[in-house]
Design an enzyme around this catalytic site. Structure first.
Site, short mmCIF file in Angstrom:
data_model
loop_
_atom_site.label_atom_id
_atom_site.label_comp_id
_atom_site.label_asym_id
_atom_site.label_seq_id
_atom_site.Cartn_x
_atom_site.Cartn_y
_atom_site.Cartn_z
N LYS A 68 0.96 -1.37 -0.14
CA LYS A 68 -0.08 -0.13 0.08
C LYS A 68 0.89 1.18 0.07
O LYS A 68 0.27 2.42 -0.64
CB LYS A 68 -0.91 -0.04 1.09
CG LYS A 68 -2.22 -0.89 0.93
CD LYS A 68 -3.16 -0.73 2.27
CE LYS A 68 -4.35 -1.74 2.03
NZ LYS A 68 -5.57 -1.38 3.10
N ASP A 104 -10.19 3.08 1.88
CA ASP A 104 -10.42 2.55 2.99
C ASP A 104 -11.37 3.57 3.92
O ASP A 104 -12.15 3.21 4.88
CB ASP A 104 -9.17 1.93 3.73
CG ASP A 104 -8.56 1.03 3.13
OD1 ASP A 104 -9.42 -0.03 2.59
OD2 ASP A 104 -7.19 0.72 3.21
#
Length: 284
Positions: A68, A104
């Protein structure tokens, strides 16, 4: 041209639930496309990006651990929220450029939207965890007007996270152990307030230590939220429900972040009218 596709990348990756989610929605939407998983190591990440840049059928990818942050320098542009969080979980080709997003934060907030649409005298969130998942959650709750208490094993790390993600906010830090022992704190009148308690750590997950948490730290009327997905019914959520608190489980965030990514990949909203069937498929 072959069938368009998107995918999720990570190391390991076989455990990912993303293909089940996206294929369910592709089937419901009648979209002729596929969603796969692809095992990509840290050493192979740059080569993966180079190959996908040249693939006209590729619609993008979701990014899971451990990529990420490592993927950021390989992209052409980063969405401001993803840049602030310091993590990208969704990559899409846009007008010849690869753009990184973080869904997210939106996924985490989705099950709280009805609450957040209202007006409150005060909003407070207690967040357990200072890892990668906590970054998006801290940013999301700071942006929705919450005063935060971030708890971790290292309060300096918790403070550094708050200073980085919301330097203007008047937030607090605590040792993880603080929430594990009983408190005699008397909560004031919570009418007009919105409180949320979040386990943003891996504690309580299969193979991880349990989350030591005493519910004397939970204000009346709080929402108790656990991002762990295995088990879905964590001891934290089980006790919260037994005590009469509203609960939100880890699939809510997982499905919410996937929905935001699906629209970017396939230029159509995720069909959300059958979430119960999707949950049943994910937990079968």
């Amino acid at each position: 041209m072959n069938q368009p596709y998107a995918e999720v990348i990570g190391d390991p990756i076989a455990q990912s639930k993303s293909p089940t989610i996206h294929r369910f929605w592709l089937e419901k939407s009648g979209i002729d496309a596929d969603y796969r998983h692809c095992h990509v190591t840290a050493e192979g990440l740059a080569e993966y990006i180079a190959q996908r840049r040249a693939d006209p059928d590729w619609r993008g990818c979701n990014v899971t651990m451990p990529h990420k942050q490592a993927i950021i320098p390989l992209l052409d542009r980063i969405d401001p929220l993803a840049a602030r969080i310091g993590a990208v979980n969704t990559v899409v080709p846009e007008d010849g450029a690869l753009v990184g997003y973080n869904t997210d934060a939106a996924g985490f907030l989705e099950p709280l939207q009805d609450d957040l649409a209202g007006q409150h005298l005060f909003r407070m969130a207690r967040i357990i965890g200072t890892g990668g998942a906590a970054r998006a959650i801290i940013a999301a709750l700071a942006d929705t007007g919450h005063v935060l208490v971030v708890a971790g094993r290292n309060v300096d790390k918790a403070r550094a996270l708050l200073d980085e993600l919301d330097p203007e906010g008047e937030h607090h830090v605590a040792l993880l152990a603080h929430f594990g022992s009983e408190t005699d704190f008397a909560f004031d009148d919570r009418k007009g307030c919105f409180d949320v308690v979040v386990n943003a750590s891996a504690l309580g997950m299969v193979g991880q230590p349990p989350l030591a948490f005493d519910f004397s730290h939970v204000p009346p009327g709080s929402v108790c939220y656990d991002i762990v997905t295995a088990p879905l019914e964590t001891p934290f959520l089980k006790e919260a429900r037994a005590r009469g608190f509203r609960t939100v489980d880890g699939l809510s965030m997982l499905i919410g972040q996937a929905a935001a990514a699906f629209e970017k990949f396939f230029a159509a909203p995720a069909p959300r009218d059958d979430d119960a069937a999707l949950r049943a498929r994910l937990t079968a």
